[in-house]
Write a protein that holds these residues in place. Structure first.
Motif: not given
Ligand SMILES: [Zn+2]
Length: 490
Positions: A127, A159-160, A193-194, A220
């Motif tokens: 991501h 991350d990431m 993604e977060e 991940e």
């Molecule tokens: Zn991540």
């Protein structure tokens, strides 16, 4: 395929985490031993020696510093800028890519390295977005991609963006070296993604025709745990994850002045419901991935009692001590039950006003195999008040589990056996959540694999302060990840 005899010796440099210091000569020796091992009935004339991992890792470090400087903090995400950066790095290598925006500014990158098509593709997923950082609380600028004391600092180092760069450099190295591929390699970098995984959800739905032929995916979610002394406890490959099932509870009543208490006070009604939830212990359930993870850990446990519990958690949780052992360790506890965390609370914003409505949010995480409707029935029975309304904040989903064996798992085992002989490999369940869900739902075998080996203290910098990755870790990760991928796609 390879016998134990053919395992190259683990160098002292590796043991001392001094990967960068390892001499070129010993690296060449390792390569030579590997080559000799590969020259067998399955070897082909096309097999080349492994890449120069030192050089590749140096390049990865430079790219990572650049990528960390592209601000893709979410919100707002601004992933198109990150996708463009990836695109121009790929373009320099003659690799075409496309950017698809799931909404304005929210870019998702897609690139495909063609193979013979003898086997189905492998996706390398990352991501682009990162969580915010409070610069004043950091010891370095989170947006500068600074190299300091052998570490690259910045939000996203672990991350990431770190793993994303390792994926990127793996694809580039395979292309440069002209490695014959039995599978296409697809590189995907998703937006968002977060905060909501809207990029992956959109991409897996709208671009299913681009990826529907894929068999495996690496993302991940794995974790290679080190103790404080730098010893690897295990290499963890995530095969499944818990599913967030966020809920809002709402209680209503007549509003009024705080000086005249009312029996139908919405805040009090909500508080009673929350009190029951807080006191409730969800049942312990041993799912197959959790049982496998604990069994794996038992093989390294020295204490006989703990070894017995870990070897058979289903039996252990029927005893008082065994149950206490598993529930006292917060991570183990989360792997063995649906969990409920009471988080957001809203009532009146005035001390002397009884609100007409009070609400709370619950972060619920369901084990694989648990249907949301089943959990909702359980929760309603605990609250025992039909006046408290429960509203799901996310769609109903059920986690699936990727196969515990197959080409990716085999490649990881062979690579760990080569690079860190005797180390434990296990397949834990992730208590958190990644974009893998959306690809697993398409029937793709998705695996969480971390290229880095980190301590608990380093893991805490993820979404915390001072996130960084060492050059030594980048060097290890580059070789580890490249070897895994090459084994899968050859
Ligand atoms: Zn991540």
């Amino acid at each position: 395929m390879r016998s134990g005899v053919c395992r190259p010796e683990r160098s002292e440099g590796a043991k001392a985490a001094g990967w960068l210091l390892r001499s070129r000569r010993s690296l060449r020796m390792t390569a030579l031993v590997l080559m000799l091992c590969l020259v067998g009935p399955v070897a082909s004339a096309q097999q080349a020696p492994p890449p120069d991992f030192d050089a590749l890792a140096r390049e990865a470090g430079e790219r990572l510093a650049e990528y960390l400087r592209v601000r893709t903090v979410n919100p707002p995400g601004n992933e198109t800028e990150g996708a463009r950066w990836l695109q121009q790095v790929l373009a320099r290598e003659g690799i075409e890519s496309e950017i698809f925006e799931s909404s304005p500014g929210r870019g998702n990158l897609y690139a495909r390295l063609r193979g013979t098509g003898a086997r189905r593709p492998l996706i390398l997923l990352s991501h682009i977005d990162v969580v915010p950082a409070t610069a004043s609380a950091w010891r370095a600028d989170p947006w500068a991609g600074e190299l300091r004391d052998g570490e690259i600092w910045g939000r996203g180092a672990l991350d990431m963006k770190g793993e994303a760069v390792v994926e990127l450099m793996t694809v580039i190295a395979l292309k440069r070296r002209g490695v014959p591929l039995a599978r296409d390699i697809i590189l995907i970098a998703n937006a968002d993604e977060e905060t909501g995984s809207t990029g992956a959800e959109w991409f897996a739905r709208e671009k299913a025709d681009l990826i529907g032929d894929a068999e495996f995916l690496i993302n991940e979610g794995g974790g290679n745990q080190m103790d404080d002394a730098g010893q690897v406890l295990y290499y963890g490959v995530a095969v499944t994850e818990k599913i967030p099932y966020w809920l809002r509870l709402t209680a209503r009543g007549a509003p009024g002045h705080g000086s005249i208490p009312r029996p139908d006070n919405a805040a009090a009604r909500l508080a009673r419901a929350l009190g029951r939830i807080a006191a409730y212990e969800t049942p312990l359930r041993v799912t197959p991935p959790a049982a496998q993870f604990f069994r794996d850990l038992s093989t390294r446990e020295r204490d006989p009692r703990r070894r017995r519990w870990l070897a058979d958690p289903a039996a252990a949780i029927r005893t008082r001590e065994g149950r206490a052992f598993f529930t006292a360790e917060l991570y183990y506890n989360a792997l063995l039950r649906n969990t409920i965390s009471i988080t957001g609370l809203k009532g009146s914003d005035k001390t002397n006003v009884i609100p007409p409505e009070a609400s709370a949010e619950l972060d619920v995480r369901l084990l694989p195999g648990v249907a949301p409707a089943e959990f909702l029935r359980e929760l309603r029975a605990i609250i025992a008040d039909t006046g408290v309304e429960i509203t799901p904040l996310r769609p109903d989903r059920e986690a699936s589990t990727s196969p515990l064996s197959g080409a990716v798992i085999d490649a990881i085992r062979e690579t760990v056996d080569t690079m860190d002989p005797g180390a434990l490999i296990t397949t834990p369940m992730l208590a958190g959540y990644t974009d893998s869900y959306y690809y697993r739902a398409l029937g793709i075998g998705a695996y969480g694999l971390d290229p880095f080996r980190t301590t608990v203290a380093e893991d805490r910098t993820v979404h915390g302060n001072d996130e960084r990755v060492s050059l030594a870790n980048l060097r290890f990760g580059m070789e580890f990840f490249y070897r895994v991928v090459e084994r899968v796609v050859r």
